[in-house]
Design a protein around this motif. Structure first.
Motif, PDB file in Angstrom:
ATOM      1  N   ILE A  48      74.972   5.554  20.930  1.00 25.98           N
ATOM      2  CA  ILE A  48      73.596   6.069  20.850  1.00 25.98           C
ATOM      3  C   ILE A  48      73.586   7.473  20.248  1.00 25.98           C
ATOM      4  CG2 ILE A  48      71.645   6.865  22.244  1.00 25.98           C
ATOM      5  CD1 ILE A  48      72.168   4.454  24.076  1.00 25.98           C
ATOM      6  N   ALA A  49      74.498   8.333  20.705  1.00 27.94           N
ATOM      7  CA  ALA A  49      74.550   9.702  20.180  1.00 27.94           C
ATOM      8  C   ALA A  49      74.913   9.712  18.696  1.00 27.94           C
ATOM      9  CB  ALA A  49      75.556  10.528  20.971  1.00 27.94           C
ATOM     10  N   ALA A  50      75.861   8.878  18.313  1.00 28.27           N
ATOM     11  CA  ALA A  50      76.248   8.824  16.899  1.00 28.27           C
ATOM     12  C   ALA A  50      75.076   8.361  16.038  1.00 28.27           C
ATOM     13  CB  ALA A  50      77.446   7.886  16.725  1.00 28.27           C
ATOM     14  N   GLY A  51      74.341   7.380  16.508  1.00 26.91           N
ATOM     15  CA  GLY A  51      73.163   6.907  15.771  1.00 26.91           C
ATOM     16  C   GLY A  51      72.096   7.973  15.652  1.00 26.91           C
ATOM     17  N   THR A  52      71.898   8.725  16.715  1.00 26.03           N
ATOM     18  CA  THR A  52      70.905   9.800  16.707  1.00 26.03           C
ATOM     19  C   THR A  52      71.282  10.882  15.705  1.00 26.03           C
ATOM     20  OG1 THR A  52      70.396   9.366  19.021  1.00 26.03           O
ATOM     21  CG2 THR A  52      69.725  11.503  18.147  1.00 26.03           C
ATOM     22  N   VAL A  53      72.541  11.273  15.692  1.00 23.35           N
ATOM     23  CA  VAL A  53      73.004  12.294  14.748  1.00 23.35           C
ATOM     24  C   VAL A  53      72.856  11.801  13.313  1.00 23.35           C
ATOM     25  CG1 VAL A  53      75.050  13.544  13.940  1.00 23.35           C
ATOM     26  CG2 VAL A  53      74.558  13.416  16.381  1.00 23.35           C
ATOM     27  N   GLU A  54      73.210  10.548  13.075  1.00 31.05           N
ATOM     28  CA  GLU A  54      73.117  10.003  11.724  1.00 31.05           C
ATOM     29  C   GLU A  54      71.662   9.917  11.256  1.00 31.05           C
ATOM     30  OE1 GLU A  54      75.083   6.385   9.146  1.00 31.05           O
ATOM     31  OE2 GLU A  54      75.291   6.411  11.319  1.00 31.05           O
ATOM     32  N   ARG A  55      70.761   9.500  12.150  1.00 31.06           N
ATOM     33  CA  ARG A  55      69.339   9.444  11.775  1.00 31.06           C
ATOM     34  C   ARG A  55      68.784  10.836  11.489  1.00 31.06           C
ATOM     35  NH1 ARG A  55      69.536   5.559  15.635  1.00 31.06           N
ATOM     36  NH2 ARG A  55      68.761   6.930  17.280  1.00 31.06           N
ATOM     37  N   ALA A  56      69.197  11.837  12.262  1.00 32.32           N
ATOM     38  CA  ALA A  56      68.735  13.211  12.017  1.00 32.32           C
ATOM     39  C   ALA A  56      69.215  13.715  10.662  1.00 32.32           C
ATOM     40  CB  ALA A  56      69.224  14.129  13.132  1.00 32.32           C
ATOM     41  N   ALA A  57      70.441  13.395  10.311  1.00 31.90           N
ATOM     42  CA  ALA A  57      70.967  13.823   9.009  1.00 31.90           C
ATOM     43  C   ALA A  57      70.226  13.116   7.874  1.00 31.90           C
ATOM     44  CB  ALA A  57      72.462  13.535   8.923  1.00 31.90           C
ATOM     45  N   GLU A  58      69.944  11.833   8.035  1.00 33.87           N
ATOM     46  CA  GLU A  58      69.205  11.096   6.999  1.00 33.87           C
ATOM     47  C   GLU A  58      67.775  11.637   6.861  1.00 33.87           C
ATOM     48  OE1 GLU A  58      70.335   8.975   4.790  1.00 33.87           O
ATOM     49  OE2 GLU A  58      72.314   9.294   5.668  1.00 33.87           O
ATOM     50  N   ARG A  59      67.168  11.992   7.989  1.00 32.90           N
ATOM     51  CA  ARG A  59      65.819  12.574   7.949  1.00 32.90           C
ATOM     52  C   ARG A  59      65.840  13.913   7.219  1.00 32.90           C
ATOM     53  NH1 ARG A  59      64.619  11.868  12.893  1.00 32.90           N
ATOM     54  NH2 ARG A  59      65.415  13.822  13.678  1.00 32.90           N
ATOM     55  N   GLN A  60      66.883  14.731   7.480  1.00 31.03           N
ATOM     56  CA  GLN A  60      66.997  16.016   6.783  1.00 31.03           C
ATOM     57  C   GLN A  60      67.168  15.797   5.283  1.00 31.03           C
ATOM     58  OE1 GLN A  60      70.632  18.156   7.279  1.00 31.03           O
ATOM     59  NE2 GLN A  60      69.697  20.135   6.815  1.00 31.03           N
ATOM     60  N   ARG A  61      67.973  14.817   4.911  1.00 37.71           N
ATOM     61  CA  ARG A  61      68.161  14.527   3.488  1.00 37.71           C
ATOM     62  C   ARG A  61      66.867  14.066   2.836  1.00 37.71           C
ATOM     63  NH1 ARG A  61      73.790  11.193   2.812  1.00 37.71           N
ATOM     64  NH2 ARG A  61      75.170  12.938   3.181  1.00 37.71           N
ATOM     65  N   GLU A 138      80.292  15.699   6.052  1.00 39.74           N
ATOM     66  CA  GLU A 138      79.810  16.430   7.229  1.00 39.74           C
ATOM     67  C   GLU A 138      79.035  15.513   8.173  1.00 39.74           C
ATOM     68  OE1 GLU A 138      79.164  20.890   5.360  1.00 39.74           O
ATOM     69  OE2 GLU A 138      77.666  19.352   4.979  1.00 39.74           O
ATOM     70  N   VAL A 139      78.272  14.586   7.605  1.00 41.89           N
ATOM     71  CA  VAL A 139      77.551  13.629   8.445  1.00 41.89           C
ATOM     72  C   VAL A 139      78.543  12.799   9.249  1.00 41.89           C
ATOM     73  CG1 VAL A 139      76.107  11.552   8.406  1.00 41.89           C
ATOM     74  CG2 VAL A 139      75.510  13.496   6.988  1.00 41.89           C
ATOM     75  N   TRP A 140      79.601  12.324   8.588  1.00 36.38           N
ATOM     76  CA  TRP A 140      80.612  11.535   9.285  1.00 36.38           C
ATOM     77  C   TRP A 140      81.258  12.347  10.411  1.00 36.38           C
ATOM     78  CZ3 TRP A 140      85.774  11.993  10.296  1.00 36.38           C
ATOM     79  CH2 TRP A 140      86.392  10.858  10.823  1.00 36.38           C
ATOM     80  N   LEU A 141      81.597  13.602  10.130  1.00 34.86           N
ATOM     81  CA  LEU A 141      82.222  14.447  11.142  1.00 34.86           C
ATOM     82  C   LEU A 141      81.276  14.694  12.314  1.00 34.86           C
ATOM     83  CD1 LEU A 141      84.607  16.243  12.003  1.00 34.86           C
ATOM     84  CD2 LEU A 141      83.494  18.118  10.794  1.00 34.86           C
ATOM     85  N   HIS A 142      80.031  15.040  12.031  1.00 36.00           N
ATOM     86  CA  HIS A 142      79.057  15.285  13.103  1.00 36.00           C
ATOM     87  C   HIS A 142      78.810  14.019  13.920  1.00 36.00           C
ATOM     88  CE1 HIS A 142      77.117  18.971  10.927  1.00 36.00           C
ATOM     89  NE2 HIS A 142      78.383  19.142  11.198  1.00 36.00           N
ATOM     90  N   THR A 143      78.726  12.882  13.233  1.00 37.71           N
ATOM     91  CA  THR A 143      78.505  11.614  13.925  1.00 37.71           C
ATOM     92  C   THR A 143      79.686  11.285  14.831  1.00 37.71           C
ATOM     93  OG1 THR A 143      77.169  10.815  12.085  1.00 37.71           O
ATOM     94  CG2 THR A 143      78.048   9.160  13.569  1.00 37.71           C
ATOM     95  N   ALA A 144      80.882  11.410  14.308  1.00 37.40           N
ATOM     96  CA  ALA A 144      82.080  11.095  15.100  1.00 37.40           C
ATOM     97  C   ALA A 144      82.219  12.043  16.288  1.00 37.40           C
ATOM     98  CB  ALA A 144      83.320  11.165  14.216  1.00 37.40           C
ATOM     99  N   MET A 145      82.050  13.322  16.046  1.00 37.82           N
ATOM    100  CA  MET A 145      82.196  14.286  17.140  1.00 37.82           C
ATOM    101  C   MET A 145      81.077  14.140  18.173  1.00 37.82           C
ATOM    102  SD  MET A 145      85.010  15.767  16.692  1.00 37.82           S
ATOM    103  CE  MET A 145      84.864  16.975  17.964  1.00 37.82           C
ATOM    104  N   GLY A 146      79.854  13.946  17.710  1.00 37.60           N
ATOM    105  CA  GLY A 146      78.743  13.761  18.648  1.00 37.60           C
ATOM    106  C   GLY A 146      78.928  12.526  19.499  1.00 37.60           C
ATOM    107  N   GLY A 147      79.345  11.423  18.887  1.00 41.45           N
ATOM    108  CA  GLY A 147      79.583  10.202  19.644  1.00 41.45           C
ATOM    109  C   GLY A 147      80.732  10.347  20.627  1.00 41.45           C
ATOM    110  N   ALA A 148      81.810  10.969  20.181  1.00 40.32           N
ATOM    111  CA  ALA A 148      82.967  11.147  21.062  1.00 40.32           C
ATOM    112  C   ALA A 148      82.639  12.054  22.244  1.00 40.32           C
ATOM    113  CB  ALA A 148      84.139  11.723  20.269  1.00 40.32           C
ATOM    114  N   LEU A 149      81.947  13.144  21.990  1.00 40.26           N
ATOM    115  CA  LEU A 149      81.594  14.054  23.089  1.00 40.26           C
ATOM    116  C   LEU A 149      80.625  13.407  24.069  1.00 40.26           C
ATOM    117  CD1 LEU A 149      81.303  17.470  21.218  1.00 40.26           C
ATOM    118  CD2 LEU A 149      83.027  16.776  22.886  1.00 40.26           C
ATOM    119  N   ALA A 150      79.619  12.717  23.545  1.00 45.03           N
ATOM    120  CA  ALA A 150      78.661  12.052  24.436  1.00 45.03           C
ATOM    121  C   ALA A 150      79.356  10.989  25.270  1.00 45.03           C
ATOM    122  CB  ALA A 150      77.522  11.441  23.627  1.00 45.03           C
ATOM    123  N   GLY A 151      80.254  10.224  24.643  1.00 46.63           N
ATOM    124  CA  GLY A 151      80.996   9.211  25.382  1.00 46.63           C
ATOM    125  C   GLY A 151      81.886   9.820  26.451  1.00 46.63           C
ATOM    126  N   ALA A 152      82.556  10.914  26.106  1.00 48.91           N
ATOM    127  CA  ALA A 152      83.435  11.575  27.075  1.00 48.91           C
ATOM    128  C   ALA A 152      82.642  12.147  28.241  1.00 48.91           C
ATOM    129  CB  ALA A 152      84.227  12.680  26.383  1.00 48.91           C
TER     130      ALA A 152
END
Length: 193
Positions: A48-61, A138-152
């Motif tokens: 869920i967190a990774a999807g949210t980060v990715e959607r925010a980046a796409e919205r910014q683009r 950067e989107v990939w990095l933010h998505t991966a880190m956001g998902g990993a942190l939220a999961g942890a």
């Protein structure tokens, strides 16, 4: 000690045992359910967190546009306290937004840029300056880190609750043992301790 002996000791709460109490069975189920919930909850929270980060980046683009701006005044020279990565200075620029309105504001320009020179700036839908959209890396990095942190964090919260539950069950187990020792000790009218 052989591996099979360790497994026997480790899984004793799941086997028939005369010393096993109901609180031991409850603890075993709590630990099992806690690990399952921690893994599944962490996975769901991470996705869920990774999807949210990715959607925010796409919205910014989607909301950012690059336009050409004109330097209005000669830009100042480089600051003596600048760092190696800070190679731009603040200068006044003018640009036309996608809706046709003209805007004037300060933006980062090359040192000593003459009035009338052009630079590219990023603006949002309303024509205000914004930062450059993040790159796909950067989107990939933010998505991966956001998902990993939220999961942890989600899994850690569940395991923390399991740990607190086990502490409460240990207290209950010790209280039961104290009561049983007291009953055995005083059965014949004398105390051993």
């Amino acid at each position: 000690m052989e591996a099979s002996e360790r497994v026997t000791v480790r899984w004793w709460r799941w086997r028939r045992n005369a010393l096993k109490r109901r609180v031991d069975v409850v603890e075993a189920w709590v630990v099992l359910a806690g690990w399952v919930l921690a893994l599944l909850g962490g996975l769901v929270a991470g996705v869920i967190a990774a999807g949210t980060v990715e959607r925010a980046a796409e919205r910014q683009r989607a909301e950012s546009h690059q336009v050409t701006a004109v330097v209005v005044e000669d830009a100042p020279g480089p600051s003596p306290a600048r760092t190696a990565s800070d190679h731009r200075v603040w200068g006044k620029v003018r640009w036309t937004a996608p809706d046709g309105s003209t805007h004037r504001e300060e933006a980062r320009v090359a040192p000593r840029a003459p009035a009338g020179s052009t630079i590219s700036v990023w603006v949002n839908r309303s024509g205000d300056l914004t930062s450059r959209p993040v790159s796909s890396g950067e989107v990939w990095l933010h998505t991966a880190m956001g998902g990993a942190l939220a999961g942890a964090f989600a899994g850690g919260a569940v395991l923390g609750a399991v740990w607190l539950t086990r502490l409460a069950l240990d207290r209950r187990r010790l209280a039961q043992w104290d009561a049983e020792w007291e009953r055995i000790d005083t059965r014949r009218g004398w105390k051993t301790g």
